[in-house]
Design an enzyme around this catalytic site. Structure first.
Site, PDB file in Angstrom:
ATOM      1  N   SER A 529      12.507 -63.991  -3.589  1.00  0.00           N
ATOM      2  CA  SER A 529      11.488 -63.293  -2.510  1.00  0.00           C
ATOM      3  C   SER A 529      12.001 -61.869  -2.306  1.00  0.00           C
ATOM      4  O   SER A 529      12.048 -61.043  -3.269  1.00  0.00           O
ATOM      5  CB  SER A 529      11.156 -64.042  -1.520  1.00  0.00           C
ATOM      6  OG  SER A 529      10.039 -63.932  -0.732  1.00  0.00           O
ATOM      7  N   HIS A 641       5.543 -70.197  -4.991  1.00  0.00           N
ATOM      8  CA  HIS A 641       6.719 -69.454  -4.334  1.00  0.00           C
ATOM      9  C   HIS A 641       7.971 -70.415  -4.170  1.00  0.00           C
ATOM     10  O   HIS A 641       8.914 -69.584  -3.874  1.00  0.00           O
ATOM     11  CB  HIS A 641       5.981 -68.824  -3.184  1.00  0.00           C
ATOM     12  CG  HIS A 641       6.868 -67.389  -3.057  1.00  0.00           C
ATOM     13  ND1 HIS A 641       7.359 -66.456  -3.734  1.00  0.00           N
ATOM     14  CD2 HIS A 641       7.777 -67.189  -1.820  1.00  0.00           C
ATOM     15  CE1 HIS A 641       8.022 -65.375  -3.083  1.00  0.00           C
ATOM     16  NE2 HIS A 641       8.363 -65.948  -1.953  1.00  0.00           N
TER      17      HIS A 641
END
Length: 679
Positions: A529, A641
């Site tokens: 991320s 994610h």
């Protein structure tokens, strides 16, 4: 005496065989403790235990119970074959409610798959039975103080009234700015609202409604007559609104009373013991650390800021023990701790301490007990109990004790340093297992996500795996991290890739100077991320790393702004929208510097990542290939994610093995290293 000798012999035997480091595959054998709650009489704690079914590639959870007395063994309460979670005691302790996804007797065999419902288990014996029968299941619930009702959160929308096989179209149709979310996926027309459910017969009544907002986090008043909850009733929740408020409604439904009074997020309502006030977190500007406020429970008056000097991010609020004390948990300088706030003195003090993470606490004021979960760098979460002031601490569960007897575990050392502009930054160093003086070892630099997050001394499976493979690990909390105050967290405003990069590289330089056993010619870098963004940024600004693995990474702010779930979500970081300063967004994009990259780079991304869409990884891959960089792209199907935390167990393990493959190939020079998908 004989038993004592037997235990001593077992410990010696275990120590003798504690000779191997943790592997990626060991994840499939871990047990995970969570969501613990003390019974009203203080004699028991119910909690969730999750384990992995490797053959079916899924997680299974069950409700377990352990006595608070010494020497008791935990026992399973819920049946096998079903996932069960969220244990909640009735006020008299005679019943335990929980959520479970299982078919009920009344469910049509041809209906849609079962949704999570509320079940009740009597503590004097018998099988659990379903009490709720809501079409879309229950996502959260709470007992009423008298134990006769529940307030529950469920979802409802216009399409519920139309059978799926008779709908005119299967297209997705949106008119709002927000139409997807990473974990949730594509939005539908359903919204979260509140139901009150009879605990005996299961009769239910919807008490909130609306198609432009969601109602969440319901909390009963002490007398059971009213319910506080959180909702953005401006009608702009799906168009970038940031104005959640605390509301109160009669338990039988009716008009709402607004309690909070700020223009931004007001959340986490908690009633005072006498029901006259409500504690909540609030924000007066965007991206502000939440502050603690108290307001009258009947509305109409201003809220009052308490604990004014608090410079942390409070969560898990509780009003207890007594009328003048609140409790909460927060990350602080690489640890996670439980705090108390004294309303009489307006001061905050820390209850738990140590090089570890303490969180998920529960309180039984009458019994004078507090439970909480604890993990550290060498152990995942286990359940602990103490007196309300934190004294007399004991460990109640040992969910991984048998497995842990096999392991040799790496330790972590704090490594404070000074950045290039004299800001104090905190780092952490892990030596490889079996470290020997006089030998040189490769090092992996790992950057955390966020950037509003923190690394510290808590449990990280991947770091133990790196160390077991012979790698040193360095990680730090550059500015932008939480746990060090709001000024520090906002220290990268308008400066992504600026001073945060300087902080990280200053830490790397400092750790290399202090530890000459680290081979500076064998450095790797990785992160996910924001950590993936920073990995991309680093290899675009220095060639000192011999290998990089970038996970779910951002490469191009321009395209990311229009395709991610949080549309145009970086205006607080760049002081404006991408349309207002295109060049600033491009200057902060690693893609701009792709022509400078020389480091062999592995790109790991998920095909259902709505937070940092797959196109970000694809752009980075194609750019590096264009400029002749050794690079490979690995796409994980069905994942979002959160792959490396909540993804399919086998994918989570494989993700870690891809990292090891790349580092083995380029840091250890193993030309024969084989990727995890090799046939």
């Amino acid at each position: 005496m004989a038993m004592r000798r037997l235990l001593a012999a077992f410990c010696l035997c275990s120590a003798a065989f504690a000779s191997r480091g943790i592997t990626a595959e060991d994840y499939l054998t871990f047990h995970f403790v969570s969501d613990a709650h003390i019974s009203p009489d203080g004699r028991h704690v119910a909690y969730v235990l999750t384990f992995i079914d490797a053959k079916k590639n899924r997680r299974n959870s069950a409700i377990w119970m352990v006595d608070t007395g010494k020497g008791s063994e935990p026992r399973r309460l819920t049946a096998e074959g079903f996932n069960s979670n969220s244990p909640r005691w009735s006020m008299d302790g005679s019943r335990l409610a929980f959520q479970s996804t299982r078919a009920t007797d009344s469910q049509d065999k041809d209906a849609e798959p079962a949704k999570a419902q509320i079940f009740i288990l009597r503590m004097d014996g018998g099988e659990a039975h379903a009490v709720s029968h809501l079409k879309n299941g229950v996502s959260a619930f709470q007992w009423s103080p008298d134990g006769r009702r529940f307030v529950a959160v469920s979802r409802i929308g216009p399409s519920d009234a139309v059978p799926r096989d008779t709908r005119k179209s299967d297209v997705r149709h949106y008119a709002h700015l927000y139409y997807k979310f990473n974990d949730t996926g594509w939005y539908d027309d359903k919204r979260s609202h509140l139901w009150v459910i009879d605990a005996a017969g299961g009769e239910d009544k919807q008490i909130t409604s609306g198609e432009e907002w969601n109602d969440t986090d319901p909390q009963w008043s002490p007398d059971g007559s009213r319910i506080a909850f959180v909702s953005d009733r401006t009608g702009h929740e799906y168009d970038g609104g940031h104005d959640k408020d605390v509301w109160v409604i009669d338990a039988d439904g009716g008009p709402l009373t607004k309690i909070s009074d700020h223009a931004f997020e007001d959340e986490s309502p908690r009633w005072s013991p006498d029901g006259s006030q409500i504690l909540f977190t609030g924000q007066t500007v965007r991206r502000q650390f939440p502050k603690l406020y108290v307001a009258g429970s009947h509305g109409g008056g201003p809220s009052h800021l308490i604990c004014e000097d608090l410079d942390l991010i409070p969560s898990g609020l509780r009003w207890a023990p007594g009328r003048n004390e609140i409790r909460f948990e927060a990350g602080s300088r690489g640890t996670y701790e439980i705090f108390r706030g004294d309303l009489a003195t307006n001061r905050v003090s820390q209850i738990t301490n140590g090089e570890r993470s303490s969180h998920g606490f529960d309180i039984n004021e009458k019994a004078g007990l507090m439970t909480y979960l604890v993990n550290d760098f060498e152990h995942p979460d286990e359940l602990y109990i103490s007196q309300l002031d934190g004294s007399g601490e004991r460990q109640l569960t040992h969910a991984n004790a048998r497995l842990w007897a096999e392991f040799d575990l790496a330790k972590v050392e704090r490594f404070p340093f000074t950045s290039t502009d004299k800001w104090a930054i905190e780092g952490f160093l892990v030596k490889p297992l079996g470290w020997q003086a006089g030998k040189k070892y490769p090092l992996i630099l790992n950057v955390h996500g966020g950037p509003a997050g923190q690394y510290g001394v808590d449990w990280y499976h991947e770091f133990q795996v790196y160390a077991a493979k012979g790698y040193a690990v360095f990680f730090c909390n550059p500015r932008g991290s939480t746990g060090y105050g709001q000024k520090f967290e906002r220290g990268i405003l308008n400066n992504w890739g600026g001073m945060d990069y300087q902080d990280i590289m200053a830490g790397l330089d400092a750790v290399l100077r202090a530890n000459p056993w680290i081979d500076s010619d064998r450095l790797g870098v990785t992160g996910g991320s924001y950590g993936g963004f920073m990995t991309n940024w680093i290899v675009g600004h220095t060639n000192r790393f011999k290998a990089a693995v970038t996970l779910r990474s951002l490469s191009n702010f321009i395209s990311d702004e229009g395709t991610r779930d949080g549309a145009y979500g970086h205006e607080d970081d760049f002081k404006g929208l991408v349309f207002d300063d295109f060049e600033q967004y491009w200057d902060a994009s690693p893609l701009k510097y792709a022509r400078q990259v020389k480091t062999p780079t592995l790109i790991l991304h998920s095909d259902n990542d709505f937070r940092v869409p797959l196109e970000q990884g694809e752009q980075w891959f194609r750019a590096l290939k264009h400029y002749g960089v050794t690079t490979e792209l690995v796409i994980f199907p069905r994942e979002n994610h959160n792959l490396t935390r909540t993804g399919e167990p086998k994918h989570l393990v494989e993700s870690l093995n891809w990292q090891l493959y790349w580092f083995d190939r380029f840091l250890n020079g193993d030309a024969g290293a084989r990727p995890p998908d090799a046939l």
